[in-house]
Motif scaffolding. Structure first.
Motif, PDB file in Angstrom:
ATOM      1  N   THR A  11       0.859  -1.173   0.000  1.00  0.00           N
ATOM      2  CA  THR A  11       0.000   0.000   0.000  1.00  0.00           C
ATOM      3  C   THR A  11       0.897   1.225   0.000  1.00  0.00           C
ATOM      4  O   THR A  11       2.121   1.104   0.046  1.00  0.00           O
ATOM      5  CB  THR A  11      -0.975   0.005   1.187  1.00  0.00           C
ATOM      6  N   PHE A  12       0.295   2.389  -0.057  1.00  0.00           N
ATOM      7  CA  PHE A  12       1.101   3.611   0.051  1.00  0.00           C
ATOM      8  C   PHE A  12       1.329   3.889   1.530  1.00  0.00           C
ATOM      9  O   PHE A  12       0.552   3.460   2.371  1.00  0.00           O
ATOM     10  CB  PHE A  12       0.413   4.794  -0.647  1.00  0.00           C
ATOM     11  N   LYS A  13       2.404   4.597   1.856  1.00  0.00           N
ATOM     12  CA  LYS A  13       2.795   4.676   3.263  1.00  0.00           C
ATOM     13  C   LYS A  13       2.157   5.831   4.014  1.00  0.00           C
ATOM     14  O   LYS A  13       1.757   5.703   5.158  1.00  0.00           O
ATOM     15  CB  LYS A  13       4.309   4.775   3.353  1.00  0.00           C
ATOM     16  N   LYS A  14       2.125   6.961   3.376  1.00  0.00           N
ATOM     17  CA  LYS A  14       1.805   8.168   4.127  1.00  0.00           C
ATOM     18  C   LYS A  14       0.301   8.421   4.200  1.00  0.00           C
ATOM     19  O   LYS A  14      -0.371   8.432   3.182  1.00  0.00           O
ATOM     20  CB  LYS A  14       2.483   9.350   3.445  1.00  0.00           C
ATOM     21  N   GLY A  15      -0.176   8.598   5.402  1.00  0.00           N
ATOM     22  CA  GLY A  15      -1.558   9.042   5.573  1.00  0.00           C
ATOM     23  C   GLY A  15      -2.582   7.996   5.166  1.00  0.00           C
ATOM     24  O   GLY A  15      -2.318   6.798   5.143  1.00  0.00           O
ATOM     25  N   GLY A  16      -3.764   8.480   4.838  1.00  0.00           N
ATOM     26  CA  GLY A  16      -4.834   7.595   4.418  1.00  0.00           C
ATOM     27  C   GLY A  16      -5.790   7.277   5.551  1.00  0.00           C
ATOM     28  O   GLY A  16      -5.454   7.408   6.729  1.00  0.00           O
ATOM     29  N   VAL A  17      -6.999   6.923   5.175  1.00  0.00           N
ATOM     30  CA  VAL A  17      -8.017   6.573   6.170  1.00  0.00           C
ATOM     31  C   VAL A  17      -8.708   5.290   5.694  1.00  0.00           C
ATOM     32  O   VAL A  17      -8.452   4.798   4.607  1.00  0.00           O
ATOM     33  CB  VAL A  17      -9.060   7.704   6.333  1.00  0.00           C
ATOM     34  N   HIS A  18      -9.556   4.780   6.521  1.00  0.00           N
ATOM     35  CA  HIS A  18     -10.292   3.575   6.112  1.00  0.00           C
ATOM     36  C   HIS A  18     -11.774   3.756   6.417  1.00  0.00           C
ATOM     37  O   HIS A  18     -12.250   3.387   7.469  1.00  0.00           O
ATOM     38  CB  HIS A  18      -9.734   2.343   6.837  1.00  0.00           C
ATOM     39  N   PRO A  19     -12.500   4.375   5.484  1.00  0.00           N
ATOM     40  CA  PRO A  19     -13.939   4.534   5.702  1.00  0.00           C
ATOM     41  C   PRO A  19     -14.646   3.187   5.552  1.00  0.00           C
ATOM     42  O   PRO A  19     -14.099   2.266   4.933  1.00  0.00           O
ATOM     43  CB  PRO A  19     -14.372   5.489   4.584  1.00  0.00           C
ATOM     44  N   GLU A  20     -15.827   3.112   6.104  1.00  0.00           N
ATOM     45  CA  GLU A  20     -16.645   1.906   5.962  1.00  0.00           C
ATOM     46  C   GLU A  20     -16.804   1.575   4.486  1.00  0.00           C
ATOM     47  O   GLU A  20     -17.154   2.446   3.691  1.00  0.00           O
ATOM     48  CB  GLU A  20     -18.038   2.190   6.541  1.00  0.00           C
ATOM     49  N   GLY A  45      -5.940   7.251  -5.893  1.00  0.00           N
ATOM     50  CA  GLY A  45      -5.290   8.473  -6.370  1.00  0.00           C
ATOM     51  C   GLY A  45      -4.059   8.068  -7.160  1.00  0.00           C
ATOM     52  O   GLY A  45      -3.324   7.173  -6.760  1.00  0.00           O
ATOM     53  N   GLU A  46      -3.855   8.738  -8.286  1.00  0.00           N
ATOM     54  CA  GLU A  46      -2.778   8.361  -9.187  1.00  0.00           C
ATOM     55  C   GLU A  46      -1.438   8.214  -8.464  1.00  0.00           C
ATOM     56  O   GLU A  46      -0.772   7.196  -8.546  1.00  0.00           O
ATOM     57  CB  GLU A  46      -2.680   9.469 -10.238  1.00  0.00           C
ATOM     58  N   LYS A  47      -1.117   9.274  -7.699  1.00  0.00           N
ATOM     59  CA  LYS A  47       0.196   9.294  -7.054  1.00  0.00           C
ATOM     60  C   LYS A  47       0.301   8.211  -5.989  1.00  0.00           C
ATOM     61  O   LYS A  47       1.341   7.600  -5.801  1.00  0.00           O
ATOM     62  CB  LYS A  47       0.448  10.675  -6.446  1.00  0.00           C
ATOM     63  N   LYS A  77       2.861   4.900  -5.890  1.00  0.00           N
ATOM     64  CA  LYS A  77       3.662   4.634  -4.695  1.00  0.00           C
ATOM     65  C   LYS A  77       3.400   3.207  -4.196  1.00  0.00           C
ATOM     66  O   LYS A  77       4.320   2.484  -3.821  1.00  0.00           O
ATOM     67  CB  LYS A  77       3.288   5.660  -3.614  1.00  0.00           C
ATOM     68  N   ALA A  78       2.138   2.804  -4.224  1.00  0.00           N
ATOM     69  CA  ALA A  78       1.779   1.492  -3.685  1.00  0.00           C
ATOM     70  C   ALA A  78       2.291   0.366  -4.572  1.00  0.00           C
ATOM     71  O   ALA A  78       2.776  -0.643  -4.068  1.00  0.00           O
ATOM     72  CB  ALA A  78       0.263   1.393  -3.529  1.00  0.00           C
ATOM     73  N   THR A  79       2.200   0.535  -5.888  1.00  0.00           N
ATOM     74  CA  THR A  79       2.542  -0.583  -6.750  1.00  0.00           C
ATOM     75  C   THR A  79       4.027  -0.656  -7.077  1.00  0.00           C
ATOM     76  O   THR A  79       4.624  -1.721  -7.004  1.00  0.00           O
ATOM     77  CB  THR A  79       1.738  -0.522  -8.072  1.00  0.00           C
ATOM     78  N   VAL A  80       4.634   0.468  -7.462  1.00  0.00           N
ATOM     79  CA  VAL A  80       6.039   0.393  -7.852  1.00  0.00           C
ATOM     80  C   VAL A  80       6.952   1.202  -6.930  1.00  0.00           C
ATOM     81  O   VAL A  80       8.144   1.316  -7.190  1.00  0.00           O
ATOM     82  CB  VAL A  80       6.246   0.842  -9.329  1.00  0.00           C
ATOM     83  N   ASN A  81       6.376   1.704  -5.837  1.00  0.00           N
ATOM     84  CA  ASN A  81       7.146   2.440  -4.835  1.00  0.00           C
ATOM     85  C   ASN A  81       7.943   3.606  -5.409  1.00  0.00           C
ATOM     86  O   ASN A  81       9.117   3.793  -5.106  1.00  0.00           O
ATOM     87  CB  ASN A  81       8.068   1.478  -4.073  1.00  0.00           C
ATOM     88  N   ARG A  82       7.320   4.385  -6.266  1.00  0.00           N
ATOM     89  CA  ARG A  82       7.971   5.610  -6.749  1.00  0.00           C
ATOM     90  C   ARG A  82       7.096   6.785  -6.366  1.00  0.00           C
ATOM     91  O   ARG A  82       5.876   6.656  -6.312  1.00  0.00           O
ATOM     92  CB  ARG A  82       8.104   5.567  -8.270  1.00  0.00           C
TER      93      ARG A  82
END
Lengths: 310, 335, 445
Positions: free
Chosen positions: C6-15, C242-244, C248-253
């Motif tokens: 997954t991507f590292k920074k931030g994020g939430v988990h809505p229902e 989100g594109e960015k 980040k999640a798939t190829v870590n760039r």
């Protein structure tokens, strides 16, 4: 003991002298030559620092006035709307010039889409800023030109001259208005216009800026200008122009005859501070009479003033 | 047809709210409250109740009659302030001092800045420091614990805190071994469980840590602030202990005595007065740790955590300005 | 269990509330009249080619994208052009649109293959593919509606290494991409192959969140036939779509601030776009329909529909067995980023991914309280911004400072507002700030 006192005194005197000399030279070196008139002019300005003149504050306006007087020998195009004619006269007197009388202006709200006239079709649930709501959606009543009623104009007013009427959900301007133009800038929809106060505070204006076609406009708001051109046709002074389904009354050409008010089918043309209408229309002579006096008042207006309103 | 609502996205909201956060803190304080009641009995209950009730009362009075705005005493922030204030005082504190402390806490440290969310300093600590400076005698005569179920002892028995003993001992020219040999110095296990003289909430490190872990689990506080404070205190005190064990006591002593745990876990982590960003939280924690040890070792007061937190509170706006979160896509781009 | 990417920074988990996940895609009946807005893509609106009274066939080009970032528009139905006039869009503003009276029997524009047969062989070469995509008016169907052909034209000096396909569908409720992956897996993979050919990349990665295991398994099975396409299961976390964040999640760039994904050698497309590309290139079929989820807790029959562009939202709701009594808010899109709509007359456009009906009690926001400076918004921000600060700066009109604090990096995902315990309208003010700072930046040019 005396010796100590002596040394102390001498050191202080020496220190004071040296500092004074340094100060003197520094002051000479960095002296800013400023026209003393600027201070005098600044004195008479209202110190509201509202920016209504188009400059950042009263001080900079004073500088501009003095500069203009020195270079062009006139104060054309410069006006302090807050101070009005008296202040400008005083400032001009200091500068040895004369200014022409300017018609005092006042802010008018060109929307009458109150809660009753333009009933809410949706509920807005968000922060109370028109700027945001304007980007989000068309408005509770469905009119994409009308007042959003969230009070950005009220927040922008430094003179306590504009307030929301909770019943209509529209802002109202009171006598304290100095026509600084802050609300005009604050309104994201450009509803507020600065118009001449008019003789005896009488004004006629189209209280709508809806450019939709008549049917759509009327569907959203009972009192919208539907672009029917009736006022345009009836106006004897060619003061009314039609643009994008919307009538606009030129305050310079308007002679306050009130004919347009009568013919407007949606009552979107407002007359303010007129006496209650008699049953019978006024005789023609009287109208001509009034027009003459009006014409005198309006002739004194300046071009720059007109530009700033449009 | 009913009217539809128009608002900007997002149209859903998480389950967090201010009340929930505040009452989570209250819940996290329960173990420490129980410990304090266990050791100080009815006195602890009395102090806690007076503090909480007077905090609520002053908030209500100020909001209702001075500000004439909405009354928000139910949001739990006054309860938390009251509990923390009570945790910072000895159990035998006269009631009127407690009330004055509450007035300073709510009136001066919180409401005068605009209420919840606006205060630059931790209100409970401001109240505590005010009381400490104004009523030094009452604030520093700690009763010896008299466990709830043990035979009751008279209120007259008071004893110094471990830190107080240390300070006095050092001032008297004793070395660490001599001080530790003093019979009134609590043993290590007592320090951990809280069986020693001290303020209400400073007693049991274990109870405080349990509450702290609970808050970290519920994401009410971040682990960075308490951890960095404790680490700094440990390292800094450890260095001096290694240099001269005769004058400087071992770092573990510092960790479990005085208000360090209470301060690190509950006071320094106060959302309103702590930094907003992770890097800032480290700076803040390290600053508090350093100042605490400096005051404890060389200052006039035996305890320094309250002052340390207040000092660092003052730096928070600066820390927020200087230490930003790492922006996405700004540095460290692997190509 | 291995930690999912997954991507590292931030994020939430809505229902998640993916209540329509098991209802297959259905076709919708034809409406009587449709409104096809001209500005359906990001960038300049298309220019109409038809006039009042013209007969149009299904799939006929009716408006042309003339500037660089613009897209073609095709008639979704057979019928007669009623008028070209302003029609309200989802926000209630009037925008130009083509009104078409729909005729019952459908006549397709010549050359369009409407059969169900899957054509696996890719004959077109690189330039033909891009031209075809442009001709067929394909835009990003994830919601941003960026014209796809522009995305495929890689600027000189850059090389794409990865094609990343967005099958994340991180928005709660929405299931249109999920159903598409299940039902049109084969077409999707051929579409990806076509895109890979157009970009000359060797590898494509489909990122799918782990709550869609059936889609992951189905596509993994199918992808064995297609070399170079990998399925990457991802941990469920918003805003992974989100594109960015997806890169980040798939190829870590990390895509640098203010730059496009091509900067790090990636091109991101939505699964819906890939299917549309397949239909355009292999079947010559322009983009005139898309999958739309109609859902909500009170909806009787949450469904996924294959809808022609221009169909009024009212019809979709009717097909899902009507508007529930206590509907308080209708959202075009998902609950995190979708727009609340003012009227049911609003048509489905290329960017509509779902219609979400929220109950009265769900639709009101909580009462805003003062900020308690808990910094949850900062932790939730996937872009490493400080929403509390930016919102305040926007409120105080300190736009220069907001620009320095990178307000333009905000992706408007809403995580900050979602997580705010004080119910503050953070994103509203961030949007306002972005708008003003954008004006400021443009005025400098």
């Amino acid at each position: 003991m005396n010796e100590v006192l002596m040394y102390a005194l001498m050191t202080l005197v020496l220190l004071g002298t040296v500092s004074a000399v340094i100060l003197y030279f520094v002051a000479q070196k960095f002296k800013v030559v400023e026209d003393p008139k600027i201070d005098l002019v600044d004195e008479v300005l209202p110190k509201a620092n509202c920016g209504g003149c188009g400059f950042p504050g009263c001080r900079s306006f004073a500088e501009v006035l003095v500069k203009s007087a020195n270079e062009k020998h006139s104060l054309e195009g410069l006006n302090c709307p807050v101070g009005g004619n008296n202040v400008m006269k005083e400032a001009a007197a200091i500068l040895g010039l004369e200014v022409e009388e300017q018609e005092p202006l006042i802010a008018v709200i060109r929307c009458n889409g109150s809660k009753a006239n333009s009933p809410a079709k949706v509920n807005y649930d968000g922060p109370s800023t028109c700027a945001f709501a304007h980007n989000l959606y068309a408005g509770e009543g469905g009119c994409q030109f009308g007042c959003l009623g969230l009070g950005d104009c009220v927040a922008s007013c430094d003179f306590d001259a504009i307030h929301m009427n909770p019943e209509t959900g529209l802002p109202e301007v009171n006598d304290k208005c100095v026509a600084c133009g802050a609300c005009v800038k604050a309104c994201p929809r450009g509803i507020i216009e600065l118009r001449p106060k008019g003789k005896k505070d009488r004004r006629i204006f189209v209280s709508c800026i809806n450019q939709d076609k008549g049917g759509i406009a009327k569907k959203n708001c009972e009192v919208a200008c539907i672009g029917c051109s009736k006022c345009f046709k009836v106006c004897p002074f060619e003061a009314i122009t039609m643009n994008n389904n919307l009538a606009y009354i030129d305050p310079i050409k308007c002679k306050l005859c009130r004919k347009c008010v009568e013919v407007c089918p949606t009552n979107s043309i407002h007359e303010i501070n007129f006496p209650v209408r008699k049953k019978k229309p006024e005789t023609e002579e009287e109208i001509v009479e009034t027009n003459k006096t009006m014409a005198v008042t309006h002739d004194t207006k300046q071009d720059s003033n007109i530009e700033s309103q449009s | 047809m009913s009217q539809f609502t128009i608002s900007g996205s997002p149209h859903v909201h998480g389950e967090e709210n201010v009340k929930k956060i505040m009452y989570t803190v209250v819940l996290a304080l329960v173990p420490a409250i129980l410990v304090s009641i266990y050791f100080f009995g009815i006195d602890a209950v009395r102090v806690l109740l007076i503090a909480v009730i007077s905090c609520l009362f002053f908030e209500w009075v100020i909001q209702k009659y001075l500000i004439k705005g909405p009354v928000t005493i139910t949001d739990g922030s006054a309860v938390v302030a009251g509990l923390l204030l009570a945790f910072n005082v000895p159990a035998n504190l006269p009631w009127w001092i407690m009330v004055i402390g509450a007035l300073v806490t709510i009136g001066i440290a919180k409401m005068s800045f605009g209420g919840l969310g606006k205060n630059p300093f931790n209100p409970a600590l401001v109240g505590r420091v005010f009381m400490l400076i104004s009523f030094p005698v009452q604030m520093t005569s700690w009763p010896v614990p008299k466990p709830l179920f043990a035979n009751s002892l008279t209120d007259a028995i008071t004893g110094p805190t471990a830190l107080g003993l240390l300070k006095e001992g050092l001032d008297a020219g004793k070395n660490i071994d001599q001080i530790l040999a003093d019979p009134s110095m609590p043993a290590y296990l007592d320090r951990l469980t809280g069986n020693m003289s001290g303020s209400l909430g400073e007693m049991s490190a274990i109870a405080l840590i349990i509450g702290g872990l609970f808050m970290i689990w519920r994401k009410v506080i971040d682990w960075q602030v308490p951890f960095s404070i404790i680490l700094t205190v440990f390292v800094f005190a450890g260095i001096f202990h290694l240099i001269d064990p005769e004058i400087y006591i071992d770092p573990v002593f510092h960790l479990f005595t005085g208000g360090l745990m209470l301060g690190a876990i509950y006071m320094a982590t106060d959302m309103v007065s702590s930094p907003m960003n992770i890097s800032g939280k480290w700076v803040y924690g390290i600053g508090i740790g350093l100042i605490t040890i400096i005051i404890r070792m060389w200052g006039a007061y035996p305890e320094g955590i309250s002052f340390a937190i207040l000092i660092m509170n003052a730096f928070v706006p600066l820390i927020n300005y200087g230490f930003k979160p790492r922006r996405f896509g700004l540095v460290g781009n692997k190509k | 269990m291995i930690a999912l990417k997954t991507f590292k920074k931030g994020g939430v988990h809505p229902e998640e509330n993916k209540i329509s996940a098991n209802s297959p895609i259905q076709k919708l009946a034809f409406p009587k009249q449709v409104v096809v807005p001209l500005g359906q893509n990001l960038g300049t609106p298309s220019k109409p080619l038809v006039k009042r009274g013209d007969e149009v066939k299904t799939g006929q080009l009716i408006a042309k994208g003339e500037s660089f970032i613009s897209a073609n528009l095709h008639s979704p139905f057979t019928g007669k052009v009623l008028k070209i006039d302003d029609a309200i869009d989802s926000s209630g503003y009037r925008r130009p649109a083509i009104f078409i009276d729909v005729e019952e029997d459908e006549k397709w524009e010549e050359g369009i293959d409407t059969s169900e047969t899957i054509i696996r062989d890719i004959k077109a070469d690189k330039q033909t593919i891009i031209d075809k995509i442009k001709e067929c008016g394909i835009v990003g169907l994830g919601g941003a509606t960026f014209p796809t052909h522009v995305k495929l034209m890689i600027p000189d000096g850059r090389k794409a290494e990865y094609l990343i396909i967005n099958g994340v569908e991180c928005e709660p409720y929405l299931t249109s991409d999920h159903r598409l992956m299940l039902e049109k897996g084969e077409q999707l993979l051929i579409g990806i192959k076509i895109l890979m050919k157009a970009l000359a990349v060797e590898r494509a990665i489909i990122g799918i969140e782990n709550n869609k295991t059936d889609a992951i398994n189905h596509l993994t099975e199918l992808a064995k036939q297609y070399a170079g396409i990998d399925i990457q299961p991802l941990k469920v976390k918003y805003p992974q779509g989100g594109e960015k964040q997806l890169i980040k999640a798939t190829v870590n760039r990390e895509v640098p601030s203010g730059k496009l994904p091509i900067e790090v050698g990636c091109v991101v497309c939505n699964v819906g776009t890939a299917v549309a590309v397949y239909e355009a290139v292999q079947k010559n079929k322009p983009l005139i329909e898309r999958v739309v989820t109609v859902t909500g807790k009170a909806v009787k029959k949450p469904s996924n529909f294959l809808v022609r562009i221009g169909t009024p939202v009212q019809m979709l709701i009717d097909a899902a067995e009507g508007l529930p009594e206590n509907t308080g808010k209708i959202i075009n899109g998902g609950p995190m980023m979708g727009k609340a709509i003012t009227s049911l007359e609003v048509p489905v456009v290329k960017g509509s991914s779902g219609i979400l009906l929220m109950k009265n009690e769900e639709s009101k926001r909580g009462v805003p309280q003062t900020c308690i400076r808990c910094s949850k918004c900062t932790l939730a921000c996937p872009m490493g911004l400080e929403p509390f600060l930016l919102a305040k700066l926007a409120k105080l009109s300190l736009h220069e400072r907001a620009e320095k604090e990178k307000i333009m990096d905000c992706i408007e995902c809403g995580s900050c507002q979602f997580t705010c315990p004080s119910n503050l309208p953070l994103l509203d003010f961030l949007r306002l700030g972005k708008n003003k700072v954008g004006q400021l930046i443009r005025s400098r040019k």
